[in-house]
Write an enzyme that holds these catalytic residues in place. Structure first.
Site, PDB file in Angstrom:
ATOM      1  N   LYS A  64      33.317  34.980  31.408  1.00 55.69           N
ATOM      2  CA  LYS A  64      32.629  35.938  32.292  1.00 55.69           C
ATOM      3  C   LYS A  64      31.440  36.569  31.580  1.00 55.69           C
ATOM      4  CE  LYS A  64      36.641  36.882  35.151  1.00 55.69           C
ATOM      5  NZ  LYS A  64      37.676  36.130  34.411  1.00 55.69           N
ATOM      6  N   VAL A  65      30.570  35.712  31.112  1.00 54.15           N
ATOM      7  CA  VAL A  65      29.451  36.130  30.261  1.00 54.15           C
ATOM      8  C   VAL A  65      28.551  37.087  31.060  1.00 54.15           C
ATOM      9  CG1 VAL A  65      27.594  35.278  28.786  1.00 54.15           C
ATOM     10  CG2 VAL A  65      29.614  33.848  29.206  1.00 54.15           C
ATOM     11  N   ILE A  68      22.759  40.576  27.894  1.00 56.60           N
ATOM     12  CA  ILE A  68      21.327  40.280  27.968  1.00 56.60           C
ATOM     13  C   ILE A  68      21.119  38.790  27.682  1.00 56.60           C
ATOM     14  CG2 ILE A  68      20.617  42.627  27.336  1.00 56.60           C
ATOM     15  CD1 ILE A  68      20.009  41.453  24.489  1.00 56.60           C
ATOM     16  N   SER A 119      38.593  38.262  42.642  1.00 58.39           N
ATOM     17  CA  SER A 119      39.718  38.159  43.582  1.00 58.39           C
ATOM     18  C   SER A 119      40.587  39.415  43.668  1.00 58.39           C
ATOM     19  CB  SER A 119      40.602  36.981  43.171  1.00 58.39           C
ATOM     20  OG  SER A 119      41.134  37.209  41.882  1.00 58.39           O
ATOM     21  N   GLY A 175      48.680  31.896  44.555  1.00 52.36           N
ATOM     22  CA  GLY A 175      50.005  32.139  43.956  1.00 52.36           C
ATOM     23  C   GLY A 175      50.218  33.610  43.689  1.00 52.36           C
TER      24      GLY A 175
HETATM   25  O1  3DU Z   1      46.411  35.033  38.796  1.00 53.76           O
HETATM   26  P1  3DU Z   1      46.659  33.781  37.978  1.00 53.76           P
HETATM   27  O2  3DU Z   1      47.691  33.932  36.910  1.00 53.76           O
HETATM   28  O3  3DU Z   1      46.897  32.579  38.849  1.00 53.76           O
HETATM   29  O4  3DU Z   1      45.330  33.471  37.154  1.00 53.76           O
HETATM   30  C1  3DU Z   1      44.047  33.515  37.696  1.00 53.76           C
HETATM   31  C2  3DU Z   1      43.045  33.247  36.604  1.00 53.76           C
HETATM   32  O5  3DU Z   1      41.731  33.304  37.119  1.00 53.76           O
HETATM   33  C3  3DU Z   1      43.086  34.236  35.457  1.00 53.76           C
HETATM   34  O6  3DU Z   1      42.697  33.536  34.289  1.00 53.76           O
HETATM   35  C4  3DU Z   1      42.036  35.251  35.809  1.00 53.76           C
HETATM   36  O7  3DU Z   1      41.498  35.874  34.673  1.00 53.76           O
HETATM   37  C5  3DU Z   1      40.998  34.366  36.474  1.00 53.76           C
HETATM   38  N1  3DU Z   1      40.147  35.014  37.469  1.00 53.76           N
HETATM   39  C6  3DU Z   1      40.674  35.672  38.542  1.00 53.76           C
HETATM   40  O8  3DU Z   1      41.901  35.748  38.686  1.00 53.76           O
HETATM   41  C7  3DU Z   1      39.809  36.236  39.485  1.00 53.76           C
HETATM   42  C8  3DU Z   1      38.470  36.128  39.352  1.00 53.76           C
HETATM   43  O9  3DU Z   1      37.686  36.635  40.272  1.00 53.76           O
HETATM   44  C9  3DU Z   1      37.955  35.452  38.267  1.00 53.76           C
HETATM   45  C10 3DU Z   1      38.814  34.891  37.351  1.00 53.76           C
END
Ligand code: 3DU
Length: 214
Positions: A64-65, A68, A119, A175
């Site tokens: 998630k860079v 700058i 998310s 999930g």
């Molecule tokens: O929730 P889970 O365990 O299925 O993992 C989701 C992965 O995706 C986890 O590495 C998290 O850091 C990454 N991620 C998000 O969950 C949501 C985002 O918007 C970006 C990355």
């Protein structure tokens, strides 16, 4: 990028022993792994090199860079030198910072994924209202790969409409976070799944169960 079975494993375990065991169990049905800060901070960037050397996986580094341009270039340089095939960068930092990542990726024949909207619930507070603009910026820049949420299908759909059918979207939130794999793959090219697989007593079965739903 092509992703076997349209599922990317988020390998957020905290040591290489566990990481290797999970990868061994799942390597038949997966070909793409996402490594983030948990494993990298626990084991170093060597975790990326080790996974690349041991398995036939594509590795996306979820760093998630968001700095700058000059610093983004250095972060990407080190990540691609370690063997990563792709890196995820934030879009809210603006075009110049994202361009620095894209330029560095170009040097290594690697790829950049632009993170639009996250998310988790907190993403609604600041990120959501700018996510469409971030996606549009990506399109204007010629970015081909995006990250968009599986937890809000309407937003995933809207982001797909902005980036177009030829863009490659990977989507976290299936999930544990509540997203549905089949619905997600209506709009995304691949679902990112972590805990629902690696925390399961039978990770092979957990993965196969997701595949059977697609
Ligand atoms: O929730 P889970 O365990 O299925 O993992 C989701 C992965 O995706 C986890 O590495 C998290 O850091 C990454 N991620 C998000 O969950 C949501 C985002 O918007 C970006 C990355």
């Amino acid at each position: 990028m092509k992703v076997k079975n349209n599922i990317i494993l988020a390998l957020d375990v905290m040591n290489m022993k566990e990481a290797t065991e999970i990868c061994e169990k799942l390597e038949k049905d997966l070909d793409t792994i996402k490594i983030g800060y948990p494993l990298t901070l626990a084991e170093g960037l060597e975790a990326v090199s080790e996974i690349k050397e041991t398995f036939n996986f594509k590795v996306i580094c979820d760093y998630k860079v968001a700095d700058i341009p000059a610093t983004n270039s250095k972060i990407c340089n080190q990540t691609f030198k370690a063997g990563a095939d792709a890196i995820i960068c934030h879009g809210f930092v603006g075009q110049d910072s994202v361009q620095a990542c894209a330029d560095e990726a170009g040097e290594f024949n690697a790829e950049v994924f632009l993170l639009t909207e996250m998310s988790h619930p907190g993403a609604k507070l600041f990120l959501q209202e700018n996510a469409d603009a971030i996606a549009k910026m990506g399109v204007d820049m010629g970015i081909k790969n995006y990250v968009a949420p599986a937890t809000r299908i309407n937003r995933l759909k809207e982001i797909r409409e902005i980036v177009g059918k030829d863009a490659f979207i990977i989507s976290p939130g299936v999930g544990k976070q509540g997203g549905d794999v089949k619905e997600t793959l209506t709009y995304a090219n691949a679902a990112i799944i972590g805990r629902s697989i690696y925390e399961s007593d039978d990770s092979q079965k957990a993965l196969k169960d997701f595949i059977s739903l697609i």
